[in-house]
Each structure stands twice: as structure tokens, then as C-alpha cells.
Design a protein around this motif. Structure first.
Motif, PDB file in Angstrom:
ATOM      1  N   ILE A 145     -17.342  -8.139  10.967  1.00  0.00           N
ATOM      2  CA  ILE A 145     -16.725  -6.213  10.260  1.00  0.00           C
ATOM      3  C   ILE A 145     -16.102  -5.927  10.819  1.00  0.00           C
ATOM      4  CG2 ILE A 145     -17.332  -4.403   8.638  1.00  0.00           C
ATOM      5  CD1 ILE A 145     -19.688  -5.528   8.180  1.00  0.00           C
ATOM      6  N   LEU A 146     -14.429  -5.327  10.677  1.00  0.00           N
ATOM      7  CA  LEU A 146     -13.765  -4.735  11.668  1.00  0.00           C
ATOM      8  C   LEU A 146     -13.760  -3.471  10.907  1.00  0.00           C
ATOM      9  CD1 LEU A 146     -10.589  -7.050  11.450  1.00  0.00           C
ATOM     10  CD2 LEU A 146     -12.813  -6.602  13.491  1.00  0.00           C
ATOM     11  N   ASN A 147     -13.611  -2.930  11.492  1.00  0.00           N
ATOM     12  CA  ASN A 147     -13.414  -0.965  11.252  1.00  0.00           C
ATOM     13  C   ASN A 147     -11.299  -0.263  11.623  1.00  0.00           C
ATOM     14  OD1 ASN A 147     -16.034  -0.684  10.800  1.00  0.00           O
ATOM     15  ND2 ASN A 147     -16.771  -0.242  12.777  1.00  0.00           N
ATOM     16  N   ILE A 148     -11.744   0.154  10.469  1.00  0.00           N
ATOM     17  CA  ILE A 148      -9.924   0.680  10.860  1.00  0.00           C
ATOM     18  C   ILE A 148     -10.385   1.452  12.017  1.00  0.00           C
ATOM     19  CG2 ILE A 148      -8.679   2.453   9.253  1.00  0.00           C
ATOM     20  CD1 ILE A 148      -9.822   2.365   6.724  1.00  0.00           C
ATOM     21  N   LYS A 200      -6.244  -0.122   7.088  1.00  0.00           N
ATOM     22  CA  LYS A 200      -7.427  -0.494   5.475  1.00  0.00           C
ATOM     23  C   LYS A 200      -6.737  -1.878   5.300  1.00  0.00           C
ATOM     24  CE  LYS A 200      -7.818   2.349   1.274  1.00  0.00           C
ATOM     25  NZ  LYS A 200      -7.784   3.560   0.815  1.00  0.00           N
ATOM     26  N   GLY A 201      -7.953  -2.222   4.583  1.00  0.00           N
ATOM     27  CA  GLY A 201      -7.979  -3.521   4.047  1.00  0.00           C
ATOM     28  C   GLY A 201      -7.851  -4.280   4.933  1.00  0.00           C
ATOM     29  N   ILE A 258      -5.535 -10.834   9.446  1.00  0.00           N
ATOM     30  CA  ILE A 258      -5.153 -10.350  10.733  1.00  0.00           C
ATOM     31  C   ILE A 258      -4.270 -11.909  11.419  1.00  0.00           C
ATOM     32  CG2 ILE A 258      -5.327  -9.746  13.603  1.00  0.00           C
ATOM     33  CD1 ILE A 258      -7.289  -7.326  11.933  1.00  0.00           C
ATOM     34  N   ALA A 259      -5.274 -12.463  11.876  1.00  0.00           N
ATOM     35  CA  ALA A 259      -4.750 -14.421  11.928  1.00  0.00           C
ATOM     36  C   ALA A 259      -3.874 -14.483  11.042  1.00  0.00           C
ATOM     37  CB  ALA A 259      -5.705 -15.378  12.089  1.00  0.00           C
ATOM     38  N   LEU A 260      -3.698 -14.554   9.609  1.00  0.00           N
ATOM     39  CA  LEU A 260      -2.847 -14.779   9.203  1.00  0.00           C
ATOM     40  C   LEU A 260      -1.298 -14.340   9.119  1.00  0.00           C
ATOM     41  CD1 LEU A 260      -3.703 -15.625   5.882  1.00  0.00           C
ATOM     42  CD2 LEU A 260      -2.648 -17.059   7.320  1.00  0.00           C
ATOM     43  N   LYS A 261      -1.223 -13.080   9.201  1.00  0.00           N
ATOM     44  CA  LYS A 261       0.009 -12.202  10.348  1.00  0.00           C
ATOM     45  C   LYS A 261       0.023 -12.160  11.191  1.00  0.00           C
ATOM     46  CE  LYS A 261      -0.310  -7.676   9.481  1.00  0.00           C
ATOM     47  NZ  LYS A 261      -0.604  -6.172   9.885  1.00  0.00           N
TER      48      LYS A 261
END
Length: 343
Positions: A186-189, A157-158, A164-167
Motif C-alpha cells: 500500500i502506498l501513502n500520500i 492522492k489516489g 505510477i508505472a503507467l505514468k
């Protein structure tokens, strides 16, 4: 004005020494070596290494087929031919064929990175493994080669592609390419996406703890966006802290605090400047050779209370300018000076 002795090193030929010390300018440095055994003949050796007698003779400057026991022979790598296409740069060609920029440069004796011509023919080391294969560097022969593994990640979520790239410490564009997405996707949960985990082994010589890392395949993953590092000026030995906050072609960074900005300004003779200086970055236990200018620029900044409006540039081996995608010669020279520092 503070003197910059490293500039004299470059002019006096220190740059050539640094290149030879690093091994990147020595043509044929990646070739195999073979010691002649009893009963050997050139045709047998050529057959063993899937090359030709003429290629072995050329690589060793032999004028006849005569060889002697114990003689060391250079065995040339197998190569394929590649014609440069519009939009090509060396790092892209190296990535495509699973080799390194250094090998291509040495094999083709390239001296001007900015003057590659469309249609120009390059020799590319032929790989025995598909470039799509992912093999960890476990043996001593491959210990210095970066490798990558791919994992599946479930969107939370969020989260966005950027977060995600930063993570995972990878460029945003790399994440998009891995998942066949665009910046508007757009990404979905719960959605499954692919992420890359880059492993960059430590590369140091017996005489130095300083690593000279290629930006595209190594440095940008060792020093990803969000990383805080201690920067040390090679000439003055003064240090301060900076954070990489953005940047794709090189590391756009910001001083961490007002005090850090003040030290950096002092190093650049009391005023921010586009002049480049050899620097060392302490990233964890690793010391990286780099080059920096101190001029704040762009409206993009993430640290608001450091008395520094914008960000400044940090360059690594083969990193390029944002405006034209070309190497900055001054930065590349300064990086070589930093790389040759024996600490």
C-alpha cells in the motif's frame, strides 16, 4: 485466400539474409578491429588489449605469429564464463551483466533460444563498467545503446503502484522490484518511491527507417501500455489504429475503433486468426518492426465499443508467449521480415 508472399521469403532463405543484414547472427560482430602498425608484434597487441596471442590468432585464423603493416586484425572481446541456472532466459542474463542478447547470441553462436540447458556454459562479454552504473549514451560508440536514469517520485492522492508505472511507461513488476514491494503493498500520500526513466535511442540503418528493437530492453519502453499507434500490414500496406492496453511478455493490444477492427479483419482475409503477419508500428516519429496475430482472446479488454472482444498479440524481437515464457518462432520470423523492409 490472400497470398502471403513473405512466407516464401522465409522458406527461400530470406530469413538468413535478414539475420545477416541485421548483424545479430554474425559471430564476432561485436569484436574490436585493429590495423597493424609499424613495429607491432602479436604479443604487444595482445598486451594492449588485455587478451592473449592464442586468442588473437584463433579469431583471425592465423597459423603463425607473422603479421604485416596495414593488416586488419579482429581483437576478441574479453569474456567471463557463466553457467545457466534454473529460470534463466537470455534477456535476464544480458541485463545482469550489462550486455545485450545479440552479443551473447553471437559470441556463443546460439541458434535455438528455447533449448538452453541448466548448467550449460556461456561466454559473456566482460564489462569494464559496473552494471549498477547509469551512464547516458552520449558518444557515437554508445549512441545506439539504451540507458536508464532513476528518479525519486512523491506519491499523490489516489495513486497506486500501477498508475505510477503507467505514468512513467514502465512495467508494473519493474516498479515493484525497484521499490522492494509486492502487489499487495500500500502506498501513502507523500511517500517517496523510485521510478525508472528509460532512454531508447533511434536505431536505423543507412538503407532503412525501420527499427528492430529488443522487447525487454527497448520496445516495451518505446511502446508502453496506453500508447496508440498506427499499424501497417507489410504485405497489403493497409493501416489501422491500435492501443496497447496490457501485456508483459509481449504487447497485448486492441483496435481503437470499430472501423479499425474491420480493417484488421479484412487484412486477415475476413476472419480473425492466430496466423501471424509482419507489421510495422508508427510510434511517434519511429517505425518499429513487429509481428501480429488478430485472434481476440482473454476476458481482459479496455476498449468496449470497438466490436472486438478481448485483445490480440503484437510481438517484437525476443518477446515471448505468456503461457510458457518461450519465443514464438513464427512471430520471430515475421518480425525479421518486417525489419528488412526498406521504406
Amino acid at each position: 485466400m490472400m497470398k502471403q508472399p513473405w512466407k516464401k521469403w522465409i522458406r527461400s532463405g530470406f530469413l538468413c539474409t535478414a539475420l545477416l543484414w541485421s548483424g545479430t547472427a554474425v559471430a564476432g560482430a561485436e569484436n574490436n578491429s585493429y590495423t597493424v602498425q609499424k613495429g607491432d608484434m602479436l604479443w604487444k597487441i595482445a598486451e594492449k588489449y588485455e587478451t592473449t596471442v592464442d586468442q588473437i590468432k584463433a579469431a583471425n585464423h592465423l597459423t603463425s605469429d607473422e603479421i604485416r603493416i596495414g593488416q586488419a586484425l579482429v581483437i576478441p572481446e574479453k569474456t567471463i564464463s557463466y553457467k545457466i541456472q534454473k529460470g534463466d532466459v537470455l534477456w535476464k542474463i544480458a541485463e545482469k551483466y550489462g550486455t545485450t542478447i545479440d552479443k551473447i547470441v553471437a559470441l556463443n553462436q546460439i541458434t535455438d533460444f528455447n533449448n538452453l540447458l541448466i548448467g550449460q556454459e556461456l561466454k559473456i562479454p566482460q564489462q569494464s563498467v559496473s552494471v549498477d552504473s547509469v551512464v547516458p549514451a552520449t558518444s557515437s560508440s554508445s549512441a545506439a545503446k539504451p540507458w536508464v536514469e532513476y528518479q525519486t517520485y512523491t506519491v499523490q492522492k489516489g495513486e497506486t503502484g500501477w498508475t505510477i508505472a503507467l505514468k512513467f511507461g514502465i512495467p508494473f513488476q519493474e516498479f515493484l522490484q525497484l521499490n522492494n514491494m509486492t502487489e499487495s503493498s500500500i502506498l501513502n500520500i507523500g511517500q517517496k518511491v523510485k521510478v525508472a526513466i528509460h532512454h531508447v535511442p533511434v536505431k536505423v540503418s543507412a538503407s532503412s527507417s525501420v527499427e528492430w528493437l529488443d522487447w525487454w530492453t527497448e520496445a516495451q519502453y518505446v511502446f508502453p501500455i496506453g500508447t496508440v499507434t498506427k499499424m501497417t500490414d507489410v504485405a497489403t500496406k493497409k493501416s489501422w489504429y491500435v492501443k496497447r492496453t496490457i501485456g508483459a511478455n509481449h504487447a497485448d493490444s486492441e483496435p481503437l475503433t470499430k472501423e479499425d477492427a474491420a480493417i484488421m479483419k479484412e487484412v486477415w482475409n475476413g476472419e480473425y486468426s492466430w496466423n501471424v503477419r509482419p507489421v510495422l508500428l508508427q510510434v511517434g516519429e519511429r517505425t518499429l518492426a513487429a509481428s501480429a496475430s488478430s485472434m481476440p482472446h482473454s476476458t481482459i479488454e479496455y476498449i468496449m465499443d470497438n466490436d472486438f472482444a478481448g485483445h490480440f498479440d503484437i510481438h517484437f524481437l525476443n518477446s515471448t508467449r505468456h503461457n510458457d515464457g518461450k519465443l514464438d518462432v513464427s512471430h520471430q520470423q515475421a518480425i525479421r521480415v518486417a525489419a528488412a523492409v526498406r521504406w
